[in-house]
Write a protein that holds these residues in place. Structure first.
Motif, PDB file in Angstrom:
ATOM      1  N   ALA A  19      -0.384  -9.380 -19.787  1.00 51.74           N
ATOM      2  CA  ALA A  19      -0.843 -10.932 -19.299  1.00 51.74           C
ATOM      3  C   ALA A  19       0.250 -10.919 -17.847  1.00 51.74           C
ATOM      4  CB  ALA A  19      -0.734 -12.159 -19.655  1.00 51.74           C
ATOM      5  N   ILE A  20       1.520 -10.391 -18.211  1.00 49.08           N
ATOM      6  CA  ILE A  20       2.588 -10.506 -17.041  1.00 49.08           C
ATOM      7  C   ILE A  20       2.155  -9.278 -16.492  1.00 49.08           C
ATOM      8  CG2 ILE A  20       5.068 -10.168 -16.068  1.00 49.08           C
ATOM      9  CD1 ILE A  20       5.574 -11.894 -19.019  1.00 49.08           C
ATOM     10  N   GLU A  21       2.337  -7.954 -16.034  1.00 53.92           N
ATOM     11  CA  GLU A  21       1.719  -6.630 -15.581  1.00 53.92           C
ATOM     12  C   GLU A  21       0.703  -6.399 -14.714  1.00 53.92           C
ATOM     13  OE1 GLU A  21       1.485  -3.445 -18.328  1.00 53.92           O
ATOM     14  OE2 GLU A  21       3.041  -4.003 -18.777  1.00 53.92           O
ATOM     15  N   ALA A  22      -0.185  -7.496 -15.752  1.00 53.57           N
ATOM     16  CA  ALA A  22      -1.954  -8.216 -14.587  1.00 53.57           C
ATOM     17  C   ALA A  22      -1.301  -9.252 -13.437  1.00 53.57           C
ATOM     18  CB  ALA A  22      -2.979  -8.433 -15.821  1.00 53.57           C
ATOM     19  N   ALA A  23      -0.316  -9.953 -13.947  1.00 55.22           N
ATOM     20  CA  ALA A  23       0.057 -10.542 -12.448  1.00 55.22           C
ATOM     21  C   ALA A  23       0.639 -10.252 -11.687  1.00 55.22           C
ATOM     22  CB  ALA A  23       0.796 -12.233 -13.345  1.00 55.22           C
ATOM     23  N   ILE A  24       1.457  -8.751 -11.855  1.00 57.58           N
ATOM     24  CA  ILE A  24       2.178  -8.387 -11.336  1.00 57.58           C
ATOM     25  C   ILE A  24       1.227  -7.875 -10.044  1.00 57.58           C
ATOM     26  CG2 ILE A  24       3.934  -6.684 -10.909  1.00 57.58           C
ATOM     27  CD1 ILE A  24       5.598  -8.664 -13.340  1.00 57.58           C
ATOM     28  N   ILE A  26      -2.256  -7.334  -9.801  1.00 58.07           N
ATOM     29  CA  ILE A  26      -3.545  -7.627  -8.684  1.00 58.07           C
ATOM     30  C   ILE A  26      -3.376  -8.496  -8.291  1.00 58.07           C
ATOM     31  CG2 ILE A  26      -5.281  -9.309  -9.375  1.00 58.07           C
ATOM     32  CD1 ILE A  26      -5.183  -8.553 -12.732  1.00 58.07           C
ATOM     33  N   PRO A  27      -2.589  -9.391  -7.711  1.00 56.87           N
ATOM     34  CA  PRO A  27      -1.971  -9.830  -6.006  1.00 56.87           C
ATOM     35  C   PRO A  27      -1.790  -8.736  -5.169  1.00 56.87           C
ATOM     36  CG  PRO A  27      -1.427 -11.066  -7.941  1.00 56.87           C
ATOM     37  CD  PRO A  27      -1.340 -10.452  -8.620  1.00 56.87           C
ATOM     38  N   PRO A  28      -0.998  -7.802  -5.712  1.00 51.07           N
ATOM     39  CA  PRO A  28      -0.921  -6.636  -3.861  1.00 51.07           C
ATOM     40  C   PRO A  28      -2.082  -5.443  -4.170  1.00 51.07           C
ATOM     41  CG  PRO A  28       0.754  -7.089  -5.858  1.00 51.07           C
ATOM     42  CD  PRO A  28      -0.479  -7.579  -5.999  1.00 51.07           C
ATOM     43  N   LEU A  29      -2.953  -5.382  -5.257  1.00 52.16           N
ATOM     44  CA  LEU A  29      -4.096  -4.760  -5.156  1.00 52.16           C
ATOM     45  C   LEU A  29      -5.755  -5.504  -4.756  1.00 52.16           C
ATOM     46  CD1 LEU A  29      -5.655  -1.904  -6.207  1.00 52.16           C
ATOM     47  CD2 LEU A  29      -6.214  -3.693  -8.256  1.00 52.16           C
ATOM     48  N   ILE A  30      -5.542  -7.020  -4.394  1.00 49.77           N
ATOM     49  CA  ILE A  30      -6.334  -7.853  -4.058  1.00 49.77           C
ATOM     50  C   ILE A  30      -5.564  -7.217  -2.792  1.00 49.77           C
ATOM     51  CG2 ILE A  30      -7.110  -9.842  -3.405  1.00 49.77           C
ATOM     52  CD1 ILE A  30      -7.536 -10.146  -6.602  1.00 49.77           C
ATOM     53  N   MET A  31      -4.708  -7.935  -2.069  1.00 50.33           N
ATOM     54  CA  MET A  31      -4.608  -8.150  -0.597  1.00 50.33           C
ATOM     55  C   MET A  31      -4.662  -6.445   0.013  1.00 50.33           C
ATOM     56  SD  MET A  31      -2.766 -10.209   0.043  1.00 50.33           S
ATOM     57  CE  MET A  31      -1.391  -9.960   1.034  1.00 50.33           C
ATOM     58  N   PHE A  32      -4.213  -5.196  -1.148  1.00 51.53           N
ATOM     59  CA  PHE A  32      -5.171  -3.902  -0.329  1.00 51.53           C
ATOM     60  C   PHE A  32      -6.236  -4.062  -0.040  1.00 51.53           C
ATOM     61  CE2 PHE A  32      -6.168   0.357  -0.924  1.00 51.53           C
ATOM     62  CZ  PHE A  32      -5.761   0.886  -0.129  1.00 51.53           C
ATOM     63  N   VAL A  33      -7.447  -4.491  -0.840  1.00 54.20           N
ATOM     64  CA  VAL A  33      -8.744  -3.955  -0.752  1.00 54.20           C
ATOM     65  C   VAL A  33      -9.613  -5.341   0.468  1.00 54.20           C
ATOM     66  CG1 VAL A  33     -11.049  -5.225  -2.061  1.00 54.20           C
ATOM     67  CG2 VAL A  33      -9.168  -4.075  -3.135  1.00 54.20           C
ATOM     68  N   CYS A  34      -8.302  -6.529   0.617  1.00 54.27           N
ATOM     69  CA  CYS A  34      -8.333  -6.864   1.890  1.00 54.27           C
ATOM     70  C   CYS A  34      -8.365  -6.498   3.055  1.00 54.27           C
ATOM     71  CB  CYS A  34      -9.061  -8.668   1.173  1.00 54.27           C
ATOM     72  SG  CYS A  34      -8.759  -9.781   0.010  1.00 54.27           S
ATOM     73  N   LEU A  35      -7.061  -6.095   3.219  1.00 53.89           N
ATOM     74  CA  LEU A  35      -6.831  -5.116   3.814  1.00 53.89           C
ATOM     75  C   LEU A  35      -7.965  -3.681   4.657  1.00 53.89           C
ATOM     76  CD1 LEU A  35      -3.263  -4.608   4.167  1.00 53.89           C
ATOM     77  CD2 LEU A  35      -4.504  -6.025   5.246  1.00 53.89           C
ATOM     78  N   ALA A  36      -7.971  -3.361   3.509  1.00 52.83           N
ATOM     79  CA  ALA A  36      -8.646  -2.464   3.824  1.00 52.83           C
ATOM     80  C   ALA A  36     -11.199  -2.504   4.306  1.00 52.83           C
ATOM     81  CB  ALA A  36      -9.309  -1.786   2.159  1.00 52.83           C
ATOM     82  N   LEU A  37     -10.781  -4.037   3.948  1.00 57.50           N
ATOM     83  CA  LEU A  37     -12.410  -4.421   4.440  1.00 57.50           C
ATOM     84  C   LEU A  37     -12.158  -4.791   5.625  1.00 57.50           C
ATOM     85  CD1 LEU A  37     -13.354  -6.798   1.783  1.00 57.50           C
ATOM     86  CD2 LEU A  37     -14.216  -4.372   2.028  1.00 57.50           C
ATOM     87  N   ALA A  38     -10.633  -5.456   6.393  1.00 52.58           N
ATOM     88  CA  ALA A  38     -10.880  -5.784   7.171  1.00 52.58           C
ATOM     89  C   ALA A  38     -10.033  -4.140   8.889  1.00 52.58           C
ATOM     90  CB  ALA A  38      -9.418  -6.214   8.066  1.00 52.58           C
ATOM     91  N   GLY A  39      -9.930  -3.732   7.684  1.00 52.76           N
ATOM     92  CA  GLY A  39     -10.087  -1.849   8.769  1.00 52.76           C
ATOM     93  C   GLY A  39     -11.475  -1.552   8.639  1.00 52.76           C
ATOM     94  N   GLY A  40     -11.882  -1.984   7.773  1.00 54.27           N
ATOM     95  CA  GLY A  40     -13.156  -1.260   7.541  1.00 54.27           C
ATOM     96  C   GLY A  40     -14.568  -1.803   8.755  1.00 54.27           C
TER      97      GLY A  40
END
Length: 150
Positions: A19-24, A26-40
């Motif tokens: 749970a701690i690893e996921a909390a660390i 997942i947020p950067p992973l979500i940010m990366f996906v959102c940045l990829a969507l914006a760039g696309g």
């Protein structure tokens, strides 16, 4: 035996670590996906705005007068953006029709610049601006041997 126990097993010390690893992670992973969507979105929108500028320039270059060329280019740019599904928060089409007034036998050009403000606020990504202004310019050659009117 206690040595093997110590190296291979821990007694309840890893509970909750996933749970701690996921909390660390997942947020950067979500940010990366959102940045990829914006760039696309910016890349595909830029390509579609390029196509709209080319369509508008070609449409303007086949008209004989500056007035009809300007209205045709405006309509062609708007239709091209609409057909490609681009919704501009604001848009501007600038047309240089000076190439229509060159004498017959000389090559003239018509240049169209399309400026479109693409909305990014629906991505809900912190740090990304709400919109981005994209500009594209295209030039089309006017037939050197067709008749022209002022």
């Amino acid at each position: 035996m206690s040595q093997v126990m110590r190296l291979g097993h821990t007694r309840g010390g890893d509970k909750g670590s996933v749970a701690i690893e996921a909390a660390i992670v997942i947020p950067p992973l979500i940010m990366f996906v959102c940045l990829a969507l914006a760039g696309g979105r910016l890349v595909t929108s830029g390509a579609k705005i390029d196509a709209a500028a080319e369509d508008a320039a070609r449409e303007a270059s086949i008209h004989r007068t500056a007035g009809s060329a300007q209205s045709a280019a405006q309509a062609a740019a708007a239709e091209s953006l609409n057909d490609q599904g681009i919704v501009c928060a604001s848009s501007r089409v600038t047309i240089d029709t000076s190439g229509l007034s060159v004498p017959v036998g000389q090559v003239g050009t018509v240049t169209v610049t399309v400026n479109c403000t693409v909305n990014l606020s629906d991505l809900l990504l912190p740090g990304v601006p709400g919109s981005k202004s994209l500009t594209s310019t295209a030039t089309s050659v006017v037939d050197a041997f067709r008749s022209r009117t002022s």
